[in-house]
Design an enzyme around this catalytic site. Structure first.
Site, PDB file in Angstrom:
ATOM      1  N   SER A  19       0.813  -1.226   0.000  1.00  0.00           N
ATOM      2  CA  SER A  19       0.000   0.000   0.000  1.00  0.00           C
ATOM      3  C   SER A  19       0.848   1.280   0.000  1.00  0.00           C
ATOM      4  CB  SER A  19      -0.961   0.005   1.188  1.00  0.00           C
ATOM      5  OG  SER A  19      -1.909  -1.014   1.016  1.00  0.00           O
ATOM      6  N   LYS A  68     -10.328  -5.327  10.088  1.00  0.00           N
ATOM      7  CA  LYS A  68     -11.387  -4.563   9.406  1.00  0.00           C
ATOM      8  C   LYS A  68     -12.701  -4.560  10.190  1.00  0.00           C
ATOM      9  CE  LYS A  68      -9.327  -5.314   4.944  1.00  0.00           C
ATOM     10  NZ  LYS A  68      -9.391  -5.828   3.590  1.00  0.00           N
ATOM     11  N   GLY A 133     -14.483 -18.017   2.706  1.00  0.00           N
ATOM     12  CA  GLY A 133     -13.972 -17.122   3.747  1.00  0.00           C
ATOM     13  C   GLY A 133     -15.116 -16.280   4.291  1.00  0.00           C
ATOM     14  N   TYR A 229      -1.958 -11.955  -3.264  1.00  0.00           N
ATOM     15  CA  TYR A 229      -1.138 -11.719  -4.459  1.00  0.00           C
ATOM     16  C   TYR A 229       0.275 -12.170  -4.167  1.00  0.00           C
ATOM     17  CZ  TYR A 229      -1.562  -7.776  -1.366  1.00  0.00           C
ATOM     18  OH  TYR A 229      -1.704  -7.016  -0.236  1.00  0.00           O
TER      19      TYR A 229
HETATM   20  P1  NDP Z   1      -9.665 -12.083   8.321  1.00  0.00           P
HETATM   21  O1  NDP Z   1      -8.577 -12.380   9.262  1.00  0.00           O
HETATM   22  O2  NDP Z   1     -10.766 -11.154   8.703  1.00  0.00           O
HETATM   23  O3  NDP Z   1     -10.363 -13.476   7.869  1.00  0.00           O
HETATM   24  C1  NDP Z   1      -9.578 -14.591   7.554  1.00  0.00           C
HETATM   25  C2  NDP Z   1     -10.420 -15.651   6.870  1.00  0.00           C
HETATM   26  O4  NDP Z   1      -9.547 -16.676   6.390  1.00  0.00           O
HETATM   27  C3  NDP Z   1     -11.427 -16.338   7.781  1.00  0.00           C
HETATM   28  O5  NDP Z   1     -12.562 -16.673   7.024  1.00  0.00           O
HETATM   29  C4  NDP Z   1     -10.663 -17.617   8.206  1.00  0.00           C
HETATM   30  O6  NDP Z   1     -11.494 -18.692   8.567  1.00  0.00           O
HETATM   31  C5  NDP Z   1      -9.968 -17.942   6.909  1.00  0.00           C
HETATM   32  N1  NDP Z   1      -8.775 -18.802   7.015  1.00  0.00           N
HETATM   33  C6  NDP Z   1      -7.542 -18.457   7.467  1.00  0.00           C
HETATM   34  N2  NDP Z   1      -6.690 -19.497   7.348  1.00  0.00           N
HETATM   35  C7  NDP Z   1      -7.406 -20.518   6.794  1.00  0.00           C
HETATM   36  C8  NDP Z   1      -7.081 -21.854   6.414  1.00  0.00           C
HETATM   37  N3  NDP Z   1      -5.860 -22.356   6.584  1.00  0.00           N
HETATM   38  N4  NDP Z   1      -8.040 -22.618   5.860  1.00  0.00           N
HETATM   39  C9  NDP Z   1      -9.290 -22.123   5.690  1.00  0.00           C
HETATM   40  N5  NDP Z   1      -9.659 -20.868   6.031  1.00  0.00           N
HETATM   41  C10 NDP Z   1      -8.722 -20.068   6.578  1.00  0.00           C
HETATM   42  O7  NDP Z   1      -8.943 -11.560   6.988  1.00  0.00           O
HETATM   43  P2  NDP Z   1      -9.569 -10.662   5.818  1.00  0.00           P
HETATM   44  O8  NDP Z   1     -10.929 -11.189   5.540  1.00  0.00           O
HETATM   45  O9  NDP Z   1      -9.407  -9.240   6.122  1.00  0.00           O
HETATM   46  O10 NDP Z   1      -8.577 -10.999   4.591  1.00  0.00           O
HETATM   47  C11 NDP Z   1      -8.556 -12.274   3.976  1.00  0.00           C
HETATM   48  C12 NDP Z   1      -7.465 -12.313   2.905  1.00  0.00           C
HETATM   49  O11 NDP Z   1      -7.778 -11.484   1.805  1.00  0.00           O
HETATM   50  C13 NDP Z   1      -6.108 -11.823   3.432  1.00  0.00           C
HETATM   51  O12 NDP Z   1      -5.109 -12.719   3.017  1.00  0.00           O
HETATM   52  C14 NDP Z   1      -5.909 -10.479   2.769  1.00  0.00           C
HETATM   53  O13 NDP Z   1      -4.533 -10.225   2.552  1.00  0.00           O
HETATM   54  C15 NDP Z   1      -6.671 -10.664   1.469  1.00  0.00           C
HETATM   55  N6  NDP Z   1      -7.185  -9.394   0.951  1.00  0.00           N
HETATM   56  C16 NDP Z   1      -6.735  -8.937  -0.260  1.00  0.00           C
HETATM   57  C17 NDP Z   1      -7.218  -7.763  -0.772  1.00  0.00           C
HETATM   58  C18 NDP Z   1      -6.734  -7.281  -2.090  1.00  0.00           C
HETATM   59  O14 NDP Z   1      -6.907  -6.103  -2.357  1.00  0.00           O
HETATM   60  N7  NDP Z   1      -6.166  -8.115  -2.932  1.00  0.00           N
HETATM   61  C19 NDP Z   1      -8.197  -6.934  -0.050  1.00  0.00           C
HETATM   62  C20 NDP Z   1      -8.650  -7.552   1.175  1.00  0.00           C
HETATM   63  C21 NDP Z   1      -8.120  -8.708   1.664  1.00  0.00           C
HETATM   64  P3  NDP Z   1     -12.021 -18.858  10.092  1.00  0.00           P
HETATM   65  O15 NDP Z   1     -13.187 -17.926  10.232  1.00  0.00           O
HETATM   66  O16 NDP Z   1     -12.407 -20.294  10.176  1.00  0.00           O
HETATM   67  O17 NDP Z   1     -10.870 -18.500  11.003  1.00  0.00           O
END
Ligand code: NDP
Length: 285
Positions: A19, A68, A133, A229
């Site tokens: 960013s 978030k 997710g 990414y």
């Molecule tokens: P959060 O921490 O809020 O949520 C994480 C999610 O990932 C939950 O649903 C969690 O499941 C799940 N999870 C984590 N590890 C595993 C695994 N090993 N197997 C299955 N499910 C898993 O993160 P965010 O929602 O804010 O972000 C999610 C991803 O998206 C991040 O990697 C972030 O970098 C990416 N992102 C990219 C953006 C872009 O512009 N390209 C913008 C926003 C996000 P559980 O609920 O069971 O813990």
């Protein structure tokens, strides 16, 4: 070019965040200079670090994984907090702006994703989408995807209750129900249909792993999209190509497009995405 304003991104992990580079490139395109730093936070010091940032002259901050939803709750509870419609419907925030002593929360993730998918000529109208997710990122993209006219969105998550909660909130609004059919389940339930688009909105790729999904879940002419990414195909994209996805994309386009929407909120200018993507692409690890 004097430094005009102070910006930052706050999250954990944060060292990988592009960013600062992206916003500085946007500013350069627009003919001004900004300061933009990374802030590493934990759940216990998040609120203190935010206050410190505003007190030290901060103008705007991007909020990233895993804060978030926490940022949303903080703004809801704050006397000087305000939310945009998109932030409100997402229940998660990725952009906060300090204006006239008020903190205004917004969520640009969904718009960023939609822009990238359309840029890649994916037809969202009528598409059947599996959203994997249930964190802040998944919440943020639900409404913007539905607004594009997709026919169905099924949300699956390792912890099913979180997916169910998003689904219940969506379905409690009659207008939403008319927009798109939204359902939820555990990861195994991904085989209730074939999907035109599967979006990995989990953070699993950050840890070089993937959500365990059933096989043969892609339709003909389908797309796999990983919000994470990296220079290499993520484990989820590898799985998807082996499982029959016709094409795949990582989340670089979304990253740059959502940043451009934040930039627009802060500066009133919509920068060009392609030149910035060309600079960031070779920097990916
Ligand atoms: P959060 O921490 O809020 O949520 C994480 C999610 O990932 C939950 O649903 C969690 O499941 C799940 N999870 C984590 N590890 C595993 C695994 N090993 N197997 C299955 N499910 C898993 O993160 P965010 O929602 O804010 O972000 C999610 C991803 O998206 C991040 O990697 C972030 O970098 C990416 N992102 C990219 C953006 C872009 O512009 N390209 C913008 C926003 C996000 P559980 O609920 O069971 O813990």
């Amino acid at each position: 070019m004097p430094i005009i304003c102070c910006y930052a991104v706050i999250g954990n992990p944060i060292a990988h965040s592009y960013s600062p580079k992206i916003h500085k490139l946007f500013a350069k395109q627009s003919g001004f200079k900004i300061s933009y730093k990374r802030i590493l936070a934990s759940k216990s010091n998040f609120s203190t670090l935010m206050k410190k940032f505003w007190n030290s002259g901060g103008h705007g901050i991007n909020v990233t994984i895993p804060f978030k939803e926490l940022a949303f709750r903080m703004l809801c509870e704050s006397k000087n907090g305000k939310l945009s419609d998109q932030a409100y419907s997402a229940g998660a925030i990725n952009t906060i702006t300090l204006q006239n002593d008020k903190l205004e929360g917004d969520n640009t993730d969904g718009l960023g994703l939609v822009k990238d998918l359309l840029q890649q000529n994916f037809t969202l109208k009528g598409a059947r989408i599996l959203l994997v997710g249930a964190g802040g990122a998944a919440k943020g993209v639900l409404k913007p995807l539905a607004n594009e006219g997709c026919s169905r969105i099924h949300i699956v998550n390792r912890t099913h209750g979180r997916a169910q909660e998003i689904c219940n909130i969506w379905n409690s609004n009659l207008q939403n129900q008319r927009l798109t059919h939204v359902s939820s389940g555990n990861l195994d339930s991904a085989n209730i249909s074939k999907w035109d688009l599967i979006i990995n909105a989990t953070s699993s790729s950050l840890y070089n792993t993937l959500p365990i999904l059933p096989r043969r879940i892609y339709s003909d002419n389908s797309m796999a999209y990983d919000m994470v990414y990296s220079s290499k195909r993520t484990p989820f994209l590898e799985f998807s190509i082996n499982d029959g996805a016709s094409r795949c994309s990582n989340g670089l386009g979304m990253l740059v497009a959502q940043a451009a929407e934040s930039f627009f909120i802060w500066h009133g200018i919509r920068p060009s995405l392609l030149p910035v993507m060309k600079v960031i692409q070779p920097m990916l690890s």
